[in-house]
Design a protein around this motif. Structure first.
Motif, PDB file in Angstrom:
ATOM      1  N   GLY A 186       0.798  -1.231   0.000  1.00 51.90           N
ATOM      2  CA  GLY A 186       0.000   0.000   0.000  1.00 51.90           C
ATOM      3  C   GLY A 186       0.829   1.278   0.000  1.00 51.90           C
ATOM      4  N   LYS A 211       3.609   2.135  -4.720  1.00 51.53           N
ATOM      5  CA  LYS A 211       4.573   1.791  -5.776  1.00 51.53           C
ATOM      6  C   LYS A 211       3.886   1.537  -7.117  1.00 51.53           C
ATOM      7  CE  LYS A 211       5.799  -1.805  -3.400  1.00 51.53           C
ATOM      8  NZ  LYS A 211       4.908  -1.792  -2.225  1.00 51.53           N
ATOM      9  N   THR A 224       0.903   2.372  -8.021  1.00 49.39           N
ATOM     10  CA  THR A 224       0.233   3.603  -8.481  1.00 49.39           C
ATOM     11  C   THR A 224       1.264   4.533  -9.134  1.00 49.39           C
ATOM     12  OG1 THR A 224      -1.358   3.368  -6.672  1.00 49.39           O
ATOM     13  CG2 THR A 224      -1.261   5.515  -7.775  1.00 49.39           C
ATOM     14  N   HIS A 238       8.923  -7.197  -3.893  1.00 51.38           N
ATOM     15  CA  HIS A 238       8.861  -7.399  -2.437  1.00 51.38           C
ATOM     16  C   HIS A 238       9.992  -8.277  -1.930  1.00 51.38           C
ATOM     17  CE1 HIS A 238       5.241  -5.341  -1.176  1.00 51.38           C
ATOM     18  NE2 HIS A 238       4.658  -5.732  -2.288  1.00 51.38           N
TER      19      HIS A 238
HETATM   20  N1  LIG Z   1      -7.985   2.658  -8.011  1.00 50.58           N
HETATM   21  C1  LIG Z   1      -7.854   2.924  -6.710  1.00 50.58           C
HETATM   22  N2  LIG Z   1      -8.842   3.510  -6.012  1.00 50.58           N
HETATM   23  C2  LIG Z   1      -8.710   3.795  -4.709  1.00 50.58           C
HETATM   24  N3  LIG Z   1      -7.596   3.549  -3.995  1.00 50.58           N
HETATM   25  C3  LIG Z   1      -6.574   2.965  -4.633  1.00 50.58           C
HETATM   26  C4  LIG Z   1      -6.631   2.629  -6.018  1.00 50.58           C
HETATM   27  N4  LIG Z   1      -5.452   2.068  -6.385  1.00 50.58           N
HETATM   28  C5  LIG Z   1      -4.690   2.054  -5.273  1.00 50.58           C
HETATM   29  N5  LIG Z   1      -5.368   2.585  -4.234  1.00 50.58           N
HETATM   30  C6  LIG Z   1      -4.856   2.759  -2.873  1.00 50.58           C
HETATM   31  O1  LIG Z   1      -3.654   3.474  -2.981  1.00 50.58           O
HETATM   32  C7  LIG Z   1      -2.709   3.015  -2.027  1.00 50.58           C
HETATM   33  C8  LIG Z   1      -1.435   2.597  -2.744  1.00 50.58           C
HETATM   34  O2  LIG Z   1      -1.702   1.404  -3.486  1.00 50.58           O
HETATM   35  P1  LIG Z   1      -0.613   0.730  -4.424  1.00 50.58           P
HETATM   36  O3  LIG Z   1      -1.236  -0.474  -5.020  1.00 50.58           O
HETATM   37  O4  LIG Z   1      -0.045   1.739  -5.337  1.00 50.58           O
HETATM   38  O5  LIG Z   1       0.505   0.313  -3.369  1.00 50.58           O
HETATM   39  P2  LIG Z   1       1.728  -0.673  -3.566  1.00 50.58           P
HETATM   40  O6  LIG Z   1       2.873  -0.057  -2.869  1.00 50.58           O
HETATM   41  O7  LIG Z   1       1.894  -1.019  -4.982  1.00 50.58           O
HETATM   42  O8  LIG Z   1       1.209  -1.941  -2.748  1.00 50.58           O
HETATM   43  P3  LIG Z   1       1.531  -3.513  -2.949  1.00 50.58           P
HETATM   44  O9  LIG Z   1       2.967  -3.674  -2.623  1.00 50.58           O
HETATM   45  O10 LIG Z   1       0.655  -4.162  -1.950  1.00 50.58           O
HETATM   46  O11 LIG Z   1       1.206  -3.868  -4.372  1.00 50.58           O
HETATM   47  C9  LIG Z   1      -3.378   1.903  -1.244  1.00 50.58           C
HETATM   48  O12 LIG Z   1      -3.944   2.452  -0.065  1.00 50.58           O
HETATM   49  C10 LIG Z   1      -4.461   1.440  -2.192  1.00 50.58           C
HETATM   50  O13 LIG Z   1      -5.558   0.898  -1.476  1.00 50.58           O
END
Ligand SMILES: Nc1ncnc2c1ncn2[C@@H]1O[C@H](COP(=O)(O)OP(=O)(O)OP(=O)(O)O)[C@@H](O)[C@H]1O
Length: 247
Positions: free
Chosen positions: A37, A40, A42, A199
């Protein structure tokens, strides 16, 4: 060089990416890590423009690219894989590699399905990745790891100068993981710039030249693998001490 400046992506009140700045140096392997979360994927989505950023700029080799459509960004030399493998139903690996690489601009959909030169190129890439034996397998029969290799092959069809890899080792068995690491190194040795979200800390620490750490949407550390492993803010962000275990 890829430069991300003040990048933000907000979903309503959620600041998934919040004013992030970092870069991926030309010819180097940069890792983007952080707890679940952290933002990354995003950030990857905004850089490759599969998502529109709320704010910020993305520059590739001195040219601003954040206003471009995804297929234009691919044409500029930036390609990415996805966390979940993309597999087009009822197609062989060879067809998948060629067709996935075409799903970048709608005009390409009207080109002949597979030209002889594309087949040669795809076969050369499959050969480089050591998977010519599965070229004519149905894509849906592949193991998870083989699908990751197929995705990598599709990515290479666009002759990228920088590749963004989203969890290339996720769910892959140890033998294949070493194979994937070897391929990433080989591509980097040929001069390809790599930005990788992963990860698997042990892998990140031995593969990357530089590590950018995100937590709760922001960049909390940026340095060599040795530097970030010792950074108290990073250890704090990974409450379980995963980085210490990998050291
Ligand atoms: N389309 C969306 N709508 C609402 N919230 C979102 C959306 N996409 C991601 N989020 C939120 O944005 C935050 C970042 O998510 P993201 O998937 O980018 O993290 P991450 O670092 O890639 O996590 P992971 O390692 O678990 O894949 C999280 O709180 C997620 O719930």
């Amino acid at each position: 060089m890829l430069e991300v400046k003040g990048l933000s992506k907000h979903f309503g009140g959620i600041r998934a990416v919040d004013n992030c700045s970092f870069s991926a140096e030309k010819g180097r392997i940069t890792a983007l890590i952080g707890p679940n979360g952290a933002g990354k994927t995003t950030a990857f989505n905004c850089i490759s423009r599969t998502m529109t950023p709320t704010a910020g700029e993305v520059w590739l080799d001195g040219e601003r690219i954040d206003h471009l459509r995804p297929h234009r960004i691919t044409a500029k030399g930036l390609s990415r894989t996805f966390q979940i493998s993309r597999n087009l139903a009822d197609m062989t690996v060879l067809e998948n590699v060629i067709c996935q690489s075409k799903i970048s601009g709608w005009r390409d959909l009207f080109k002949p399905a597979m030209s002889p030169s594309e087949i040669d190129k795809a076969m050369a890439i499959l050969d480089f990745l050591g998977i010519t034996r599965i070229a004519h397998e149905d894509g849906s029969n592949l193991s998870y790891g083989q699908k990751k290799l197929m995705d990598l092959a599709a990515l290479l069809m666009s002759d990228p100068k920088i590749i963004l890899l989203d969890e290339p080792a996720g769910g892959v068995n140890p033998t294949l993981l070493e194979e994937i690491v070897g391929h990433i190194r080989a591509l980097n040795d040929k001069g390809m710039t790599v930005l990788i979200v992963e990860h698997n800390m042990e892998l990140i620490m031995r593969l990357s030249h530089r590590v950018v750490v995100m937590a709760q949407g922001t960049v909390i550390a940026d340095g060599t693998p040795e530097e970030v492993q010792k950074n108290p803010a990073v250890l704090e962000a990974y409450l379980g001490g995963a980085l210490e275990d990998a050291a």
